[in-house]
Design a protein around this motif. Sequence first.
Motif, short mmCIF file in Angstrom:
data_model
loop_
_atom_site.label_atom_id
_atom_site.label_comp_id
_atom_site.label_asym_id
_atom_site.label_seq_id
_atom_site.Cartn_x
_atom_site.Cartn_y
_atom_site.Cartn_z
N THR A 55 29.83 96.04 -4.84
CA THR A 55 29.44 96.51 -6.17
C THR A 55 30.54 96.11 -7.15
OG1 THR A 55 28.16 98.37 -5.30
CG2 THR A 55 28.88 98.51 -7.59
N LEU A 56 30.20 95.36 -8.16
CA LEU A 56 31.21 94.90 -9.12
C LEU A 56 31.64 96.05 -10.01
CD1 LEU A 56 29.68 91.46 -10.18
CD2 LEU A 56 31.21 91.99 -8.27
N ASP A 57 32.90 96.01 -10.42
CA ASP A 57 33.44 97.06 -11.28
C ASP A 57 34.19 96.45 -12.44
OD1 ASP A 57 35.79 96.13 -10.17
OD2 ASP A 57 36.04 97.83 -8.80
N GLN A 58 34.96 97.28 -13.14
CA GLN A 58 35.69 96.84 -14.33
C GLN A 58 36.68 95.73 -14.02
OE1 GLN A 58 36.79 100.92 -14.72
NE2 GLN A 58 36.09 101.00 -16.84
N GLN A 59 37.30 95.79 -12.84
CA GLN A 59 38.27 94.78 -12.48
C GLN A 59 37.61 93.42 -12.35
OE1 GLN A 59 41.66 95.08 -12.27
NE2 GLN A 59 41.55 92.85 -12.10
N ASP A 60 36.41 93.38 -11.77
CA ASP A 60 35.69 92.11 -11.67
C ASP A 60 35.31 91.58 -13.04
OD1 ASP A 60 35.30 91.88 -8.68
OD2 ASP A 60 34.38 93.84 -9.03
N LEU A 61 34.96 92.49 -13.95
CA LEU A 61 34.62 92.08 -15.31
C LEU A 61 35.83 91.47 -16.01
CD1 LEU A 61 32.09 92.22 -17.14
CD2 LEU A 61 33.00 94.34 -18.06
N ASP B 50 36.23 97.95 -25.42
CA ASP B 50 36.66 98.38 -24.10
C ASP B 50 35.61 97.97 -23.09
OD1 ASP B 50 38.21 101.50 -23.00
OD2 ASP B 50 38.20 99.49 -22.16
N LEU B 51 35.97 98.05 -21.82
CA LEU B 51 35.03 97.78 -20.75
C LEU B 51 34.21 99.03 -20.47
CD1 LEU B 51 37.40 95.86 -18.35
CD2 LEU B 51 35.86 94.92 -20.07
N PRO B 52 33.00 98.87 -19.93
CA PRO B 52 32.19 100.05 -19.63
C PRO B 52 32.86 100.90 -18.58
CG PRO B 52 31.24 98.10 -18.63
CD PRO B 52 32.34 97.63 -19.53
N PRO B 53 32.80 102.22 -18.71
CA PRO B 53 33.46 103.09 -17.73
C PRO B 53 32.68 103.12 -16.43
CG PRO B 53 32.21 104.40 -19.26
CD PRO B 53 32.12 102.97 -19.75
N LEU B 54 33.38 103.45 -15.37
CA LEU B 54 32.71 103.66 -14.10
C LEU B 54 31.91 104.95 -14.16
CD1 LEU B 54 35.61 102.79 -11.64
CD2 LEU B 54 33.66 101.35 -12.22
N TYR B 55 30.80 104.99 -13.41
CA TYR B 55 30.00 106.21 -13.43
C TYR B 55 30.79 107.38 -12.87
CZ TYR B 55 26.56 109.68 -12.18
OH TYR B 55 25.89 110.87 -12.04
#
Length: 396
Positions: A350-356, A42-47
Amino acid sequence: MGKPSHPLGNDGADALSLHSQHGVPSHSNLLDDDAPELQSDDLPPLYDDIAGGEPSSSAPLLGPDLTLPADPLSTDFISQFYRSPVDGVDTYITEILDKDPKLLENKVHEWAAKPPRVSVQIRGTHQRQVDRDGKKSRETVTDFDVSVDLTPFLFSDAANRLSWREVNTVDNITKTKRGTVFKCRAPGAKRGIELGLPEKPTLEEWCHRYCASSSGLKRFTLERRMTGFKHDKVEDLLEALVRRTNYHGRLSITFPVKEQYVHVYNECKTNVWRMNKWIRWFCYITFLWIFTWPYLFFRTKVFEVVSSDWPFSTTTEDLQTRYVTISEAQWYNMWGRAIHRAVLERRQCTLDQQDLATAEVPNPVWGNNNAGVDIIRAGIGAMNEINRTVGWGYDT
């Protein structure tokens, strides 16, 4: 070093390979070939997702002496509370914590359960000449300003908010403020280096010392820290990544920390006034700060003796490195493509899961019956290729 399992998620439906080479130019070697493979489901969760959820009652934070009280104390009894909008520093002004060391100790454990907000920031700028009313001057232009949050990687199990954190007090030989104005070692520390130092005071002892202090102005500080992170290695990797785009501007790679401190002041008018923004601005405008700043500095006795340490990695007795989730090289392999794309697109975000996830998708196939969108995409792609060829970020 073995391949660490990634505990950030187990939902196979959203699984995404982090090693796909789709959409990455062949001449741009983004990944660290020496890094071990990262197995991730999975992708890392947002803080915000982590902080917003309640911790599982069956999964307390790691460490038998670091668990929160069964009934965590509310902050409603605090008479004065301030939070800095810039860096998220919390400041409490209360008389209750000055009189009850056990209550202060419990509050420190409660505050220590919250991690520091650590991120990596990649910023590129260049200078350009401007002409205003016939006067030439130079101004700084931001080419890109990209950040990635590192906080999720401080949790060994983000869903249950498990971590390797520890609440530590300073060693006797460490220079710090021990209820003093200036930093100092514990009494007899120099002589004790040869004879053997006594055990350092515990958190309970420091809370008793703070409450017993008769100083008219005093402050007790908890510092939240990320430990075991190789800043230099990540900085070198990211600098090489950006320079491979043929960027010639000024590059800054920093690791800003928010929500790093919690300050506790004793309750008095002076401490309430020092937190009032209108009084502070009045002192700035009238230059009274020339007198008020030295007065507050020399009158306030400070206890900077406790830290909440959140490891990114630890070193075992046999000098092996254990990572809470992933290594620095694996983190770079995970985020390298997303950062590379954001830099070329000159983003400030700030990059997030969508960018990943987007960085793993091949370049989109144009021709979706929207000529305007196709033209814009083609133009962006052409500009990126020109930047790689002739260079960009020059001073003008």
